[in-house]
Design a protein around this motif. Structure first.
Motif, short mmCIF file in Angstrom:
data_model
loop_
_atom_site.label_atom_id
_atom_site.label_comp_id
_atom_site.label_asym_id
_atom_site.label_seq_id
_atom_site.Cartn_x
_atom_site.Cartn_y
_atom_site.Cartn_z
N VAL A 45 53.73 84.80 40.61
CA VAL A 45 53.63 84.51 42.11
C VAL A 45 52.56 85.56 42.59
O VAL A 45 53.22 86.72 42.86
CB VAL A 45 54.72 84.26 42.58
N GLU A 46 51.53 85.14 43.22
CA GLU A 46 50.72 86.05 44.10
C GLU A 46 51.29 86.26 45.66
O GLU A 46 51.02 87.30 46.00
CB GLU A 46 49.24 85.32 44.02
N ASP A 47 51.71 85.27 46.15
CA ASP A 47 52.18 85.72 47.59
C ASP A 47 53.32 84.58 47.75
O ASP A 47 53.24 83.47 47.88
CB ASP A 47 51.00 85.05 48.41
N TRP A 48 54.49 85.23 48.12
CA TRP A 48 55.76 84.51 48.25
C TRP A 48 55.92 83.79 49.56
O TRP A 48 56.82 82.91 49.88
CB TRP A 48 57.01 85.35 48.18
N ASN A 49 54.76 84.16 50.47
CA ASN A 49 54.79 83.42 51.84
C ASN A 49 54.37 81.84 51.49
O ASN A 49 54.63 80.91 52.44
CB ASN A 49 53.67 84.01 52.76
N ILE A 85 60.93 91.13 40.97
CA ILE A 85 60.66 89.71 41.83
C ILE A 85 61.10 90.38 43.13
O ILE A 85 60.43 89.77 44.23
CB ILE A 85 60.86 89.02 41.09
N LYS A 86 62.32 90.70 43.13
CA LYS A 86 62.85 90.78 44.42
C LYS A 86 62.05 91.88 45.15
O LYS A 86 61.99 91.62 46.43
CB LYS A 86 64.28 91.49 44.30
N ASP A 92 56.23 90.80 50.25
CA ASP A 92 55.47 89.74 50.77
C ASP A 92 56.14 89.37 52.02
O ASP A 92 55.17 88.80 53.14
CB ASP A 92 55.41 88.61 49.92
N LEU A 93 57.21 89.29 52.17
CA LEU A 93 57.91 88.64 53.51
C LEU A 93 58.60 89.50 54.46
O LEU A 93 59.08 89.30 55.16
CB LEU A 93 59.17 87.91 53.06
N LYS A 94 57.89 90.90 54.50
CA LYS A 94 58.30 92.06 55.37
C LYS A 94 58.13 91.43 56.73
O LYS A 94 58.90 92.23 57.43
CB LYS A 94 57.60 93.17 54.81
N ASP A 95 57.38 90.98 57.11
CA ASP A 95 57.12 90.37 58.41
C ASP A 95 58.27 89.32 58.96
O ASP A 95 58.62 89.41 60.34
CB ASP A 95 55.81 89.63 58.77
N LEU A 106 67.38 82.74 45.64
CA LEU A 106 67.48 81.71 44.80
C LEU A 106 66.83 80.30 44.97
O LEU A 106 66.13 79.94 44.32
CB LEU A 106 68.87 81.49 44.42
N GLN A 107 66.76 80.29 46.49
CA GLN A 107 66.00 78.96 47.01
C GLN A 107 64.65 79.18 46.59
O GLN A 107 63.97 78.19 46.26
CB GLN A 107 66.24 79.05 48.54
N LEU A 108 64.03 80.51 46.98
CA LEU A 108 62.73 80.71 46.57
C LEU A 108 62.34 80.73 45.09
O LEU A 108 61.32 80.09 44.86
CB LEU A 108 62.39 82.15 47.08
N LEU A 109 63.34 81.22 44.20
CA LEU A 109 62.98 80.99 42.96
C LEU A 109 63.05 79.50 42.35
O LEU A 109 62.04 79.18 41.71
CB LEU A 109 63.85 81.86 42.07
N MET A 110 64.04 78.64 42.79
CA MET A 110 64.15 77.31 42.48
C MET A 110 62.79 76.56 42.95
O MET A 110 62.30 75.86 42.33
CB MET A 110 65.49 76.78 43.25
N CYS A 111 62.38 76.93 44.27
CA CYS A 111 61.39 76.14 44.86
C CYS A 111 60.00 76.41 44.26
O CYS A 111 59.31 75.62 43.75
CB CYS A 111 61.22 76.63 46.28
N ASN A 112 59.82 77.61 43.89
CA ASN A 112 58.52 78.09 43.09
C ASN A 112 58.53 77.29 41.52
O ASN A 112 57.70 76.78 41.36
CB ASN A 112 58.54 79.45 42.67
#
Length: 143
Positions: A45-49, A85-86, A92-95, A106-112
């Motif tokens: 994943v390049e950008d978790w946003n 990854i964490k 990536d989501l620091k803002d 887990l939601q992010l991992l599953m969605c990706n």
């Protein structure tokens, strides 16, 4: 050394896992195997946003069987990848987040992983529609 992961889930996790099991053609659909494949998919994943923007689009599926905890074991290599990854997700989501909660991760991992599976299914479907393929070739494409 094995690392145990135990995360309390909500309806989003339930809906995502239901859809993942529907699209995932792998024989091993245990949560440990799913976690391994989710981590492998997340390494690229390049950008978790972009993944974060998919989360509000998750629909609550009433037919999805409910569960309360996501429990899985992962080996030390997978655990190391997960730690990296964490860190990447937090960067990536620091803002928008200061602390990465396990439920959200887990939601992010599953969605990706679900998006990756959907893309693979579409690619196979396009290839089948674009050319005449016999049964042995179709089996090769699934691997």
């Amino acid at each position: 050394m094995k690392n145990n992961i135990n995360i309390k889930v909500n309806w989003r996790h339930v809906s995502l896992e239901y859809q993942i099991r529907k699209y995932d053609g792998s024989q091993d659909l245990s949560r440990t195997a799913l976690l391994f494949r989710m981590v492998e998919a997340a390494v690229d994943v390049e950008d978790w946003n972009t993944v974060k923007l998919l989360l509000p689009k998750i629909e609550k599926l009433e037919e999805a069987p409910g569960f309360t905890n996501f429990q899985a074991k992962c080996d030390s290599k997978t655990f190391e990848k997960l730690e990296g990854i964490k860190d990447r997700i937090l960067f990536d989501l620091k803002d928008s987040i200061k602390v990465l909660q396990q439920q959200y991760m887990l939601q992010l991992l599953m969605c990706n992983y679900l998006e990756k599976l959907k893309t693979e299914v579409l690619n196979v479907g396009e290839k089948i529609n674009s050319e005449e393929i016999d049964a042995p070739e179709m089996v090769k494409m699934e691997k």
